[in-house]
Design an enzyme around this catalytic site. Structure first.
Site, PDB file in Angstrom:
ATOM      1  N   ARG A 113      14.349   6.655  -8.870  1.00  0.00           N
ATOM      2  CA  ARG A 113      14.194   5.337  -8.238  1.00  0.00           C
ATOM      3  C   ARG A 113      14.920   5.271  -6.900  1.00  0.00           C
ATOM      4  O   ARG A 113      14.528   4.536  -6.007  1.00  0.00           O
ATOM      5  CB  ARG A 113      14.772   4.240  -9.148  1.00  0.00           C
TER       6      ARG A 113
ATOM      7  N   GLU B 189       5.540  -6.686  -6.920  1.00  0.00           N
ATOM      8  CA  GLU B 189       5.408  -5.540  -7.822  1.00  0.00           C
ATOM      9  C   GLU B 189       5.507  -4.249  -7.016  1.00  0.00           C
ATOM     10  O   GLU B 189       5.151  -4.214  -5.833  1.00  0.00           O
ATOM     11  CB  GLU B 189       4.034  -5.586  -8.514  1.00  0.00           C
ATOM     12  N   ASP B 190       5.993  -3.199  -7.668  1.00  0.00           N
ATOM     13  CA  ASP B 190       6.059  -1.910  -6.988  1.00  0.00           C
ATOM     14  C   ASP B 190       4.671  -1.303  -6.791  1.00  0.00           C
ATOM     15  O   ASP B 190       4.324  -0.862  -5.704  1.00  0.00           O
ATOM     16  CB  ASP B 190       6.974  -0.927  -7.758  1.00  0.00           C
TER      17      ASP B 190
ATOM     18  N   ASP C  31      -1.601  -0.464 -10.677  1.00  0.00           N
ATOM     19  CA  ASP C  31      -2.239   0.742 -11.206  1.00  0.00           C
ATOM     20  C   ASP C  31      -3.469   0.312 -12.009  1.00  0.00           C
ATOM     21  O   ASP C  31      -4.500  -0.006 -11.429  1.00  0.00           O
ATOM     22  CB  ASP C  31      -1.193   1.487 -12.045  1.00  0.00           C
TER      23      ASP C  31
ATOM     24  N   PHE D 146       0.693  10.453  -9.387  1.00  0.00           N
ATOM     25  CA  PHE D 146       1.882   9.797  -9.942  1.00  0.00           C
ATOM     26  C   PHE D 146       2.999   9.876  -8.912  1.00  0.00           C
ATOM     27  O   PHE D 146       3.404  10.952  -8.491  1.00  0.00           O
ATOM     28  CB  PHE D 146       2.318  10.427 -11.262  1.00  0.00           C
TER      29      PHE D 146
HETATM   30  P1  IMP Z   1      -0.365  -1.191 -14.539  1.00  0.00           P
HETATM   31  O1  IMP Z   1      -0.135  -2.219 -15.576  1.00  0.00           O
HETATM   32  O2  IMP Z   1      -1.136  -0.016 -15.055  1.00  0.00           O
HETATM   33  O3  IMP Z   1      -0.947  -1.734 -13.247  1.00  0.00           O
HETATM   34  O4  IMP Z   1       1.004  -0.525 -14.246  1.00  0.00           O
HETATM   35  C1  IMP Z   1       1.965  -1.088 -13.535  1.00  0.00           C
HETATM   36  C2  IMP Z   1       3.280  -0.395 -13.814  1.00  0.00           C
HETATM   37  O5  IMP Z   1       3.148   0.973 -14.252  1.00  0.00           O
HETATM   38  C3  IMP Z   1       4.036  -0.327 -12.521  1.00  0.00           C
HETATM   39  O6  IMP Z   1       4.771  -1.516 -12.313  1.00  0.00           O
HETATM   40  C4  IMP Z   1       4.906   0.880 -12.725  1.00  0.00           C
HETATM   41  O7  IMP Z   1       6.082   0.523 -13.406  1.00  0.00           O
HETATM   42  C5  IMP Z   1       4.084   1.801 -13.603  1.00  0.00           C
HETATM   43  N1  IMP Z   1       3.377   2.813 -12.780  1.00  0.00           N
HETATM   44  C6  IMP Z   1       2.064   2.882 -12.527  1.00  0.00           C
HETATM   45  N2  IMP Z   1       1.764   3.928 -11.730  1.00  0.00           N
HETATM   46  C7  IMP Z   1       2.944   4.524 -11.458  1.00  0.00           C
HETATM   47  C8  IMP Z   1       3.323   5.673 -10.657  1.00  0.00           C
HETATM   48  O8  IMP Z   1       2.510   6.357 -10.014  1.00  0.00           O
HETATM   49  N3  IMP Z   1       4.650   5.963 -10.644  1.00  0.00           N
HETATM   50  C9  IMP Z   1       5.596   5.239 -11.310  1.00  0.00           C
HETATM   51  N4  IMP Z   1       5.293   4.167 -12.046  1.00  0.00           N
HETATM   52  C10 IMP Z   1       3.984   3.817 -12.135  1.00  0.00           C
HETATM   53 MG    MG Z   2       6.820  -1.790 -12.541  1.00  0.00          MG
END
Ligand code: IMP
Ligand code: MG
Length: 195
Positions: free
Chosen positions: A177, A111-112, A115, A164
């Site tokens: 990206r 995963e990138d 969050d 962010f």
């Molecule tokens: P989560 O489900 O809240 O953990 O979010 C995961 C997804 O939200 C990541 O795979 C990203 O695609 C997006 N995301 C969360 N934080 C960021 C950020 O700071 N920049 C860009 N995308 C984010």
């Molecule tokens: Mg993602």
């Protein structure tokens, strides 16, 4: 050559957005080499199946796969989380499934960014039911302050503050990206953060 993260878009619509470098591409590459070593040390002799979460993980997955060495296969899955460009509502939906079965495989979810953790929580539930031999998680970035779901990654590139970020696969409304670095995105001239 890929664009650096210290970047101001030229078009009028985006003129107030700016990106400040947080992690340079050299730092990213160094860290990926370390993570790859760690992963191979944990699984010295077995084929590894890397599963990337589209689209943010693509750059990380391809660099990581080349560093790990040995037998590697890759696959991708896509999910969408409801919400706006910078915040998800926590509801996750599978929009593209894997091509092949993960049963009996040593799977590393790539995963990138971790969050709130809602996406990963959903994916781990889905994958667990498919009976992989082992299931691990590698994330390039971790924002622990924002965590809502009780999940953790086994391999973390960088722990970052609650900002962010864009670049190296991460987007804001599908843009940025392709930046080589990871940078903090600011909207507007008064330092407004995306919300
Ligand atoms: P989560 O489900 O809240 O953990 O979010 C995961 C997804 O939200 C990541 O795979 C990203 O695609 C997006 N995301 C969360 N934080 C960021 C950020 O700071 N920049 C860009 N995308 C984010
Ligand atoms: Mg993602």
């Amino acid at each position: 050559m890929a664009q650096r993260a210290n970047y101001k878009p030229r078009t009028k619509r985006k003129a107030t957005e700016s990106v400040r470098t947080l992690i340079s591409s050299a730092q990213i590459q160094r860290r990926i080499a370390e993570l790859a070593k760690e992963i191979r040390r944990d699984f010295p002799n077995e084929p590894l199946h890397l599963v990337g979460v589209l689209k943010g993980s693509v750059f990380f997955l391809t660099d990581l796969a080349r560093e790990i060495g040995g037998e590697i296969s890759i696959d991708f899955i896509a999910v969408s989380s409801y919400g706006n460009d910078t915040h998800s509502s926590g509801e996750v939906k599978l929009t593209r499934d894997l091509d092949s079965s993960i049963e009996g495989k040593t799977v590393i979810v790539v995963e990138d960014i971790l969050d709130t953790g809602m996406t990963l929580q959903y994916l781990l539930r889905v994958f667990d039911q498919r009976k992989p031999r082992r299931l691990r998680v590698a994330v390039l970035l971790d924002k622990p302050e924002r965590r809502l779901a009780k999940v953790r990654a086994d391999y973390v590139g960088f722990t970052i503050p609650n900002e962010f970020v864009v670049g190296y696969g991460l987007d804001y409304a599908e843009r940025y990206r392709n930046l080589a670095d990871v940078g903090v995105l600011t909207l507007g001239t008064h330092g407004k953060k995306p919300d």
